[in-house]
Design a protein around this motif. Structure first.
Motif, PDB file in Angstrom:
ATOM      1  N   SER A  56       1.766  -7.326  -0.223  1.00 16.05           N
ATOM      2  CA  SER A  56       2.311  -5.997   0.058  1.00 16.05           C
ATOM      3  C   SER A  56       3.098  -5.924   1.361  1.00 16.05           C
ATOM      4  CB  SER A  56       1.179  -4.961   0.086  1.00 16.05           C
ATOM      5  OG  SER A  56       0.229  -5.292   1.089  1.00 16.05           O
ATOM      6  N   HIS A  57       3.016  -6.954   2.196  1.00 16.76           N
ATOM      7  CA  HIS A  57       3.741  -6.970   3.474  1.00 16.76           C
ATOM      8  C   HIS A  57       5.018  -7.802   3.408  1.00 16.76           C
ATOM      9  CE1 HIS A  57       1.199 -10.477   3.223  1.00 16.76           C
ATOM     10  NE2 HIS A  57       1.702 -11.017   4.315  1.00 16.76           N
ATOM     11  N   PHE A  58       5.437  -8.201   2.215  1.00 19.62           N
ATOM     12  CA  PHE A  58       6.544  -9.144   2.100  1.00 19.62           C
ATOM     13  C   PHE A  58       7.919  -8.543   2.375  1.00 19.62           C
ATOM     14  CE2 PHE A  58       4.742 -12.867  -0.574  1.00 19.62           C
ATOM     15  CZ  PHE A  58       3.748 -13.043   0.365  1.00 19.62           C
ATOM     16  N   ARG A  59       8.062  -7.231   2.276  1.00 20.34           N
ATOM     17  CA  ARG A  59       9.348  -6.629   2.649  1.00 20.34           C
ATOM     18  C   ARG A  59       9.634  -6.891   4.123  1.00 20.34           C
ATOM     19  NH1 ARG A  59       9.174  -0.592  -0.161  1.00 20.34           N
ATOM     20  NH2 ARG A  59      10.294  -1.129  -2.086  1.00 20.34           N
ATOM     21  N   GLU A  60       8.597  -6.693   4.932  1.00 16.96           N
ATOM     22  CA  GLU A  60       8.737  -6.909   6.369  1.00 16.96           C
ATOM     23  C   GLU A  60       8.940  -8.391   6.676  1.00 16.96           C
ATOM     24  OE1 GLU A  60       6.464  -5.438  10.462  1.00 16.96           O
ATOM     25  OE2 GLU A  60       5.446  -5.311   8.525  1.00 16.96           O
ATOM     26  N   LEU A  61       8.206  -9.249   5.967  1.00 15.47           N
ATOM     27  CA  LEU A  61       8.333 -10.684   6.186  1.00 15.47           C
ATOM     28  C   LEU A  61       9.737 -11.171   5.812  1.00 15.47           C
ATOM     29  CD1 LEU A  61       6.294 -12.795   7.211  1.00 15.47           C
ATOM     30  CD2 LEU A  61       5.879 -13.430   4.814  1.00 15.47           C
ATOM     31  N   ALA A  62      10.299 -10.591   4.758  1.00 23.81           N
ATOM     32  CA  ALA A  62      11.656 -10.961   4.346  1.00 23.81           C
ATOM     33  C   ALA A  62      12.676 -10.637   5.427  1.00 23.81           C
ATOM     34  CB  ALA A  62      12.020 -10.246   3.049  1.00 23.81           C
ATOM     35  N   GLU A  63      12.463  -9.552   6.164  1.00 21.81           N
ATOM     36  CA  GLU A  63      13.394  -9.205   7.235  1.00 21.81           C
ATOM     37  C   GLU A  63      13.396 -10.272   8.329  1.00 21.81           C
ATOM     38  OE1 GLU A  63      15.613  -6.712   7.140  1.00 21.81           O
ATOM     39  OE2 GLU A  63      14.837  -6.454   5.095  1.00 21.81           O
ATOM     40  N   SER A  64      12.240 -10.847   8.607  1.00 20.99           N
ATOM     41  CA  SER A  64      12.174 -11.926   9.597  1.00 20.99           C
ATOM     42  C   SER A  64      12.927 -13.153   9.097  1.00 20.99           C
ATOM     43  CB  SER A  64      10.715 -12.285   9.885  1.00 20.99           C
ATOM     44  OG  SER A  64      10.037 -11.203  10.506  1.00 20.99           O
ATOM     45  N   VAL A  65      12.782 -13.465   7.812  1.00 21.89           N
ATOM     46  CA  VAL A  65      13.530 -14.585   7.232  1.00 21.89           C
ATOM     47  C   VAL A  65      15.031 -14.345   7.360  1.00 21.89           C
ATOM     48  CG1 VAL A  65      14.030 -15.888   5.129  1.00 21.89           C
ATOM     49  CG2 VAL A  65      11.679 -15.167   5.599  1.00 21.89           C
ATOM     50  N   LYS A  66      15.450 -13.127   7.058  1.00 24.17           N
ATOM     51  CA  LYS A  66      16.880 -12.797   7.120  1.00 24.17           C
ATOM     52  C   LYS A  66      17.440 -13.009   8.528  1.00 24.17           C
ATOM     53  CE  LYS A  66      16.762  -9.318   3.435  1.00 24.17           C
ATOM     54  NZ  LYS A  66      16.872  -7.872   3.125  1.00 24.17           N
ATOM     55  N   ARG A  67      16.678 -12.595   9.537  1.00 25.90           N
ATOM     56  CA  ARG A  67      17.156 -12.765  10.908  1.00 25.90           C
ATOM     57  C   ARG A  67      17.355 -14.245  11.231  1.00 25.90           C
ATOM     58  NH1 ARG A  67      13.699  -8.244  11.870  1.00 25.90           N
ATOM     59  NH2 ARG A  67      11.936  -9.575  12.455  1.00 25.90           N
ATOM     60  N   GLY A  68      16.451 -15.074  10.754  1.00 27.26           N
ATOM     61  CA  GLY A  68      16.587 -16.495  10.985  1.00 27.26           C
ATOM     62  C   GLY A  68      17.784 -17.089  10.270  1.00 27.26           C
ATOM     63  N   VAL A  69      18.025 -16.665   9.028  1.00 30.70           N
ATOM     64  CA  VAL A  69      19.176 -17.150   8.260  1.00 30.70           C
ATOM     65  C   VAL A  69      20.472 -16.776   8.962  1.00 30.70           C
ATOM     66  CG1 VAL A  69      20.458 -16.888   6.100  1.00 30.70           C
ATOM     67  CG2 VAL A  69      17.962 -17.132   6.037  1.00 30.70           C
ATOM     68  N   ILE A  70      20.556 -15.540   9.410  1.00 29.50           N
ATOM     69  CA  ILE A  70      21.773 -15.062  10.072  1.00 29.50           C
ATOM     70  C   ILE A  70      21.997 -15.807  11.384  1.00 29.50           C
ATOM     71  CG2 ILE A  70      22.815 -13.062  11.216  1.00 29.50           C
ATOM     72  CD1 ILE A  70      21.385 -11.339   9.020  1.00 29.50           C
TER      73      ILE A  70
END
Length: 571
Positions: A56-70
C-alpha cells in the motif's frame, strides 16, 4: 563514443505518422519534447493496490525511484500490473502468480521501455514480476517494499508466525476472543509485508542473493527512510544497467541460483522459495531441479535467528547488518564471482559486511542451528518429490511411523478435524489431498493443518502432516508439502486411505506408505478424479496447463523467453 541505440527510439525517434502518434499522445501528460530525445525510458512496474495491504506504500516508493531515474538521465514511466495480496485474495494468490507474470511480460515487451524497475512486496508479486521480466530480458532491477515494524502485544514482540499459535490457543481454550482482538490490533503497526522470515521476506532475500537488487534490499523496514534511499539509488542504477546493456540473463547464471539456495538455507527461508525459484529458472533457461535445492542446502547451517525458525524479526535483521551480514558469513560457500545489478560481484558487494548482533546473525563456526535448508523427500507417496523445512519441524518426528488419517479435500478436513469421534492420536499422520496446483486449484497455503482439537486439549503441539499444498512461510511444524504428483494428477497421494502406515525418514530423504506396488496399482486403476474442474476463463487455462510443483508450477507454455522484439506497428 558511439551513441547507443535505445529500444524506445523505435517509438519516439520515428518520423511520419507513427512517430507523431507516439510522441503527441505522451506529450498530453505535460512532457517536453527533449525528454523523449535519446534518454533511456525506464518502466516502473508497480504492484500498488489497496487490496494488497503489503504494497500500500508503493505509490510513495515509486516517486523515490523516479527521482533516481531522472537524476541519472533517464525518463521514468510508471505502469500498473495486477497486484496479489495473499491476505485477501481467494482462493489463493498463487493461482494468479502466472497470470501476473504474463501481465508483466506483455506490458514490458509491448511498450517503449529500455529497462524496468520491479516494485515487489507481498509473497507472489516478487516471483511473478521477476518471471515476467525474465521472459523479456530487458535490463531489470528489483526494489522490495520491506517488512513492517515488529508487532507488539501485552509487552512482547509478535509477528505473523504467532497467528498459528494464537489460533491453536483459541481452539484449545487457552486464549479468549478478547485477547485475540487485542493481538490483532497490535500485529500490523506500519506499512510493509510480514515482519518475520515469511515468504515475502524470503523473496526479498532471494532477489538480493541472486543479484537482481542492490545490497540491503532485503531487510530495510518499509517505513525506514533508508528504503526510499534504496529506491532512489535503484532508479539511478537501472539507467546505468540500460547503458551497459546488463540484463537478467547476465546475472541469473547457474551459480547465481546455487547462491540463492544456500542463502535460503542460511536464513531459514520459506518452503515457497522452491516453487518460485524453479519457475524463475525455467523462464531464464537455467536448468535447476528439485534435487538441486536439497544438494545446495546440505551442510549450510542456519545463521539467521529469525521467526519462524528462530526468535527475532526482520526489523532485527536489518539492525544486525541485514542480508549482507548473512552473506558475508556465508562467503566461503558462495560463488563470489557472480555478477549483480550494480555491476559488482557478490564478493565485491558483501566481503566487508559485518554482523552487529551475533544473536541475530551468527557465524559458520557458531551457527544458530546446524539444521537448516529445505529437505527433498522421495518415495512411493511422492515419486517426483516433496519438501520439508527441518528448522521449523520437531526433531523427534524426523523419523516417524504412524497411521494415516486421510482428508479427501479441504472441506472434508474442516468438517472432521474437530470431531470428537475422529480416530486420531498424537502418533497419527494427517494427510490432506486435492490441494495441489490442479486440485484446489492454485495450491493454497493449507499444508500446515491445524491439529485436532481433542489433541490440542491434551497438550499435543505437533504431528506429521502431508499434503500436495503449500504452507505459509510464517508457518511451522513437521509438515511435508508439495507432494508431486499431486492427488488431482493421480499420484499415489490420491489413493491413500485411513489406516495406511506411513513412514517419514528425513535423514534418509524418504517418505513411504507400507503398501505393495500391486496394491498401489489396484487402487490407482479404481481411482476417479474428484477435484472441481473450471469450465471457462483463466482458471480453466491454468488447470489445463499448470505444471507440477517439482517443476515450479508454471504454465507449460510460459517457460522460456520470447525476448524484447517490438511488435509490428498497427497505426
Amino acid at each position: 563514443m558511439e551513441q547507443q541505440i535505445l529500444r524506445s527510439s523505435q517509438w519516439f525517434a520515428r518520423e511520419g505518422k507513427d512517430g507523431f502518434i507516439y510522441r503527441a499522445w505522451l506529450k498530453k501528460q505535460g512532457i517536453p519534447a527533449h525528454e523523449l530525445e535519446g534518454k533511456p525510458v525506464i518502466g516502473i512496474c508497480n504492484t500498488w493496490s489497496e487490496l494488497t495491504p503489503c504494497n500500500s506504500h508503493f505509490r510513495e516508493l515509486a516517486e523515490s525511484v523516479k527521482r533516481g531515474v531522472i537524476e541519472a538521465g533517464g525518463y521514468p514511466l510508471e505502469f500498473p500490473v495486477m497486484s496479489l495480496g495473499e491476505t485477501l485474495i481467494k482462493p489463493t494468490a498463487m493461482l494468479y502468480r502466472n497470470l501476473v507474470s504474463m501481465d508483466v511480460e506483455e506490458s514490458v515487451r509491448a511498450n517503449p521501455l529500455d529497462g524496468v524497475v520491479l516494485l515487489c512486496g507481498c509473497d507472489k508479486t516478487t516471483p511473478a514480476l521477476v518471471m515476467g521480466a525474465c521472459s523479456v530480458n530487458l535490463p531489470t532491477i528489483v526494489v522490495s517494499g520491506g517488512a513492517m515494524l515488529t508487532g507488539r502485544h501485552m509487552g512482547r514482540s509478535i509477528g505473523t508466525s504467532d497467528i498459528w499459535r494464537f489460533s491453536e490457543e483459541l481452539r484449545s481454550g487457552k486464549m479468549s476472543t478478547e485477547e485475540l482482538a487485542m493481538a490483532e490490533a497490535g500485529m500490523c503497526r506500519s506499512d510493509g509485508h510480514c515482519a518475520v522470515m515469511g515468504t515475502a521476506s524470503t523473496m526479498a532475500c532471494m532477489v538480493e542473493a541472486l543479484g537482481l537488487s542492490l545490497p540491503q534490499n532485503a531487510a530495510i523496514p518499509a517505513p525506514d527512510a533508508a528504503r526510499k534511499v534504496l529506491a532512489h539509488l535503484s532508479g539511478m542504477e537501472i539507467v546505468k544497467m540500460v547503458r551497459d546493456n546488463r540484463r537478467p540473463s547476465d546475472i541469473l547464471t547457474r551459480e547465481a541460483f546455487e547462491n540463492a539456495i544456500m542463502v535460503n538455507a542460511a536464513i531459514g527461508g520459506s518452503t515457497n522459495f522452491v516453487v518460485h525459484l524453479l519457475a524463475i529458472a525455467g523462464r531464464i533457461g537455467v536448468n535447476v531441479t528439485l534435487e538441486d535445492i536439497d544438494c545446495w542446502s546440505t551442510n549450510i547451517p542456519l545463521l539467521a535467528n529469525l521467526q519462524p525458525s528462530g526468535l527475532y524479526f526482520m526489523e532485527d535483521l536489518y539492525y544486525a547488518g541485514g542480508l549482507p551480514a548473512v552473506m558475508n558469513a556465508l562467503l566461503p560457500h558462495l560463488h563470489k564471482d557472480c555478477l549483480t545489478a550494480n555491476s559488482n560481484t557478490i564478493g565485491d558487494n558483501y566481503r566487508h559486511a559485518v554482523s552487529y548482533n551475533k544473536e541475530v546473525v551468527t557465524s559458520l563456526e557458531t551457527p544458530f542451528n546446524n539444521v537448516s535448508g529445505i529437505v527433498v523427500l522421495k518415495g512411493n507417496i511422492c515419486e517426483q518429490g516433496a519438501v520439508l523445512k527441518p528448522s521449523a519441524a520437531t526433531p523427534r518426528l524426523m523419523q516417524h511411523t504412524g497411521r494415516a488419517v486421510v482428508f479427501e479435500d479441504i472441506d472434508d478436513y474442516k468438517r472432521r478435524i474437530d470431531d470428537p469421534q475422529l480416530e486420531v492420536d498424537e502418533n497419527s499422520v494427517l494427510v490432506l489431498k486435492n490441494v495441489g496446483p490442479k486440485g484446489y486449484p492454485g495450491m493454497p497455503e493449507v499444508g500446515n493443518m491445524g491439529l485436532p482439537a481433542k489433541l490440542l486439549a491434551q497438550g499435543v503441539t505437533d504431528m506429521v502432516r502431508i499434503s500436495d499444498g503449500r504452507m505459509s512461510g510464517t508457518g511451522f511444524g513437521t509438515v511435508v508439502l508439495h507432494v508431486s504428483p499431486e492427488a488431482a494428477a493421480g499420484g499415489t497421494l490420491a489413493i491413500l486411505q485411513d489406516g495406511d502406515m506411513i513412514t517419514i525418514d528425513v535423514a534418509g530423504r524418504t517418505l513411504n506408505a507400507a503398501i505393495s506396488p500391486e496394491e498401489i496399482a489396484r487402487r490407482k486403476a479404481a481411482w476417479q478424479p474428484s477435484y472441481p474442474v473450471a469450465q471457462r476463463g483463466y482458471v480453466q487455462l491454468y488447470q489445463q496447463h499448470v505444471e507440477q510443483a517439482h517443476l515450479g508450477a508454471d504454465l507449460d507454455f510460459l517457460k522460456g523467453s520470447s525476448g524484447s522484439d517490438v511488435a509490428r506497428d498497427s497505426h
